[in-house]
Design an enzyme around this catalytic site. Structure first.
Site, PDB file in Angstrom:
ATOM      1  N   ASP A 127      11.919  73.015 115.836  1.00 52.53           N
ATOM      2  CA  ASP A 127      10.615  72.633 115.262  1.00 52.53           C
ATOM      3  C   ASP A 127       9.442  73.324 115.965  1.00 52.53           C
ATOM      4  OD1 ASP A 127      12.173  70.977 113.761  1.00 52.53           O
ATOM      5  OD2 ASP A 127      11.259  69.104 114.414  1.00 52.53           O
ATOM      6  N   ARG A 162      10.753  78.860  86.670  1.00 57.69           N
ATOM      7  CA  ARG A 162      10.718  77.476  87.136  1.00 57.69           C
ATOM      8  C   ARG A 162      10.076  77.387  88.512  1.00 57.69           C
ATOM      9  NH1 ARG A 162      17.246  77.570  87.936  1.00 57.69           N
ATOM     10  NH2 ARG A 162      17.488  76.559  85.920  1.00 57.69           N
ATOM     11  N   GLU A 221       9.956  68.665 105.949  1.00 60.88           N
ATOM     12  CA  GLU A 221      10.567  67.357 105.656  1.00 60.88           C
ATOM     13  C   GLU A 221       9.640  66.195 106.031  1.00 60.88           C
ATOM     14  OE1 GLU A 221      14.044  67.022 108.176  1.00 60.88           O
ATOM     15  OE2 GLU A 221      12.856  67.444 109.961  1.00 60.88           O
ATOM     16  N   ARG A 265      13.110  72.780  90.575  1.00 59.88           N
ATOM     17  CA  ARG A 265      14.331  72.474  91.337  1.00 59.88           C
ATOM     18  C   ARG A 265      13.990  72.428  92.824  1.00 59.88           C
ATOM     19  NH1 ARG A 265      18.945  73.959  88.282  1.00 59.88           N
ATOM     20  NH2 ARG A 265      18.426  73.336  86.160  1.00 59.88           N
ATOM     21  N   HIS A 271      20.547  71.728 107.739  1.00 60.21           N
ATOM     22  CA  HIS A 271      21.129  72.209 109.000  1.00 60.21           C
ATOM     23  C   HIS A 271      21.501  73.681 108.991  1.00 60.21           C
ATOM     24  CE1 HIS A 271      21.370  67.846 109.258  1.00 60.21           C
ATOM     25  NE2 HIS A 271      21.228  68.045 110.555  1.00 60.21           N
ATOM     26  N   ARG A 274      19.688  75.358 111.533  1.00 59.06           N
ATOM     27  CA  ARG A 274      20.035  75.115 112.940  1.00 59.06           C
ATOM     28  C   ARG A 274      21.331  75.779 113.351  1.00 59.06           C
ATOM     29  NH1 ARG A 274      18.715  69.074 113.751  1.00 59.06           N
ATOM     30  NH2 ARG A 274      20.899  68.913 114.306  1.00 59.06           N
TER      31      ARG A 274
HETATM   32  O1  F6P Z   1      14.344  67.542 116.024  1.00 59.57           O
HETATM   33  C1  F6P Z   1      14.792  68.689 115.427  1.00 59.57           C
HETATM   34  C2  F6P Z   1      15.278  68.411 114.038  1.00 59.57           C
HETATM   35  O2  F6P Z   1      15.887  69.581 113.568  1.00 59.57           O
HETATM   36  C3  F6P Z   1      14.201  67.911 113.062  1.00 59.57           C
HETATM   37  O3  F6P Z   1      13.497  68.934 112.429  1.00 59.57           O
HETATM   38  C4  F6P Z   1      14.993  67.086 112.097  1.00 59.57           C
HETATM   39  O4  F6P Z   1      14.222  66.054 111.540  1.00 59.57           O
HETATM   40  C5  F6P Z   1      16.072  66.517 112.943  1.00 59.57           C
HETATM   41  O5  F6P Z   1      16.275  67.385 114.024  1.00 59.57           O
HETATM   42  C6  F6P Z   1      17.356  66.313 112.185  1.00 59.57           C
HETATM   43  O6  F6P Z   1      18.235  65.646 113.013  1.00 59.57           O
HETATM   44  P1  F6P Z   1      19.767  65.365 112.713  1.00 59.57           P
HETATM   45  O7  F6P Z   1      20.478  66.665 112.829  1.00 59.57           O
HETATM   46  O8  F6P Z   1      20.181  64.427 113.769  1.00 59.57           O
HETATM   47  O9  F6P Z   1      19.834  64.809 111.346  1.00 59.57           O
END
Ligand code: F6P
Length: 341
Positions: A127, A162, A221, A265, A271, A274
């Protein structure tokens, strides 16, 4: 000396690069030992650990996730938690801790440092919302993933005429949305720091359609409409009290479909942002943080976090690092707003 290391909170690309760098500098150059605790503070509570040496950390530089595992365990929310932490450190002969994490993990580190445990934190969060450091590793990789997604969505959106809403991570801060939206040429970028006016978003989408192209709306989010609530599809909370977010993209797409009369949409990147291998920028930053943290504990520093200031790695007090979040300032949002519509 013997150093304990752990990774807490949400994983992010670059954690393994930090672990590798701490071990390399600590073991090879400083003559220290490193013990890795599994799954964040859970591993310290349960005394679940392994010895980390150069052999154990080979091949880690480009590997996503964390080989130590992670959790959102809050030892201060567990009965007898702090005592169990101290008992493990005593039993293992740990002289200093290097917790790698975000606001929650480093908040625990700060409290431990105040209780006399030698602690040097390493900032981590995709973040990018940790105060006292210019950037955290993982952020650049996440922006790269989101930016590539936006590039791809432009062509399919234009083909189908869209609206495409892209929900990216960002609980309190809209850094990923801001950077990915700017680099991907989004029609609108919505961030938690600035509750949005739905009518204005509809207007930007209409103008985009009028120009012969389809709108891409990038939404964090944690963004919410002015006067409205955060959208959470599950309502669950973690051990630090954070509600599990996710859902604003789907909600917004439905609203935009109804108000623009065009199909809409939602794409939730989740994730994917990440996971996977860290970008070169994140590998370098993570490596430099790891080296600096190993040196800091070796030199006796405590209650500090390594941080990036400009191009330098510095030490800042954990109290400063955890005092508040680094939010997107108005002038940065104004820059991207120039391109709305
Ligand atoms: O804190 C980092 C983060 O990637 C946030 O952006 C997100 O809200 C959260 O982790 C999601 O966490 P988890 O993987 O536990 O659902």
């Amino acid at each position: 000396m013997r150093i304990g290391i752990l990774t807490g909170g949400g994983d992010c690309p670059g954690l393994n690069a930090v672990i590798r760098a701490v071990v390399r500098r600590a073991v090879v150059q400083n003559g220290d030992e490193v013990v890795g605790f599994r799954d964040g503070w859970r591993g310290v509570l349960d005394d679940d650990a392994l010895v980390l040496d150069v052999t154990a950390t080979r091949g880690l530089l480009p590997r996503g996730g964390t080989v130590l595992g992670t959790s959102r365990t809050n030892p201060y929310a567990v009965d007898g938690g702090p005592e169990r932490l101290l008992a493990t450190l005593e039993r293992r002969g740990i002289d200093a801790l290097v917790p790698i994490g975000g606001e929650d993990t480093l908040g625990v580190a700060r409290r431990l440092a105040e209780a006399g445990v030698r602690t040097v934190g390493v900032p981590k969060t995709i973040d990018n919302d940790l105060a006292a450091t210019d950037y955290t590793f993982g952020f650049d990789t996440a922006v790269g993933v989101a930016s590539e997604a936006i590039d791809r969505l432009h062509t399919t959106g234009d083909s189908h005429h869209r609206v495409l809403v892209v929900e990216v991570m960002g609980r309190h801060a809209g850094w990923i949305a801001l950077h990915a939206g700017m680099s991907g040429g989004a029609t609108v970028v919505l961030v938690p720091e600035r509750p949005f006016d739905l009518d204005a978003v509809v207007g930007h989408c209409r103008r985009r359609f009028d120009s012969g192209y389809s709108p891409i709306v990038v939404v964090s989010e944690g963004a919410r409409p002015a006067g409205g609530e955060l959208v959470s599809s599950s309502g669950e909370r973690d051990a630090f009290g954070h509600v599990r977010l996710g859902g604003v993209g789907v909600w917004l797409a439905a609203e935009l479909e109804e108000r623009t009369g065009r199909e809409a949409r939602a794409v939730v990147l989740g994730h994917i942002q990440r996971g996977g291998t860290p970008s070169p920028f994140d590998r370098v930053l993570a490596t430099r943080f790891g080296l600096a943290a190993a040196d800091a504990v070796h030199e006796g520093a405590s209650g500090v976090m390594v941080a990036l200031r400009g191009t330098d790695i510095v030490r800042v007090p954990l109290t400063e690092a955890t005092a508040g979040l680094k939010l997107v300032p108005l002038e940065r949002y104004t820059e991207v707003e120039t391109f709305f519509g």
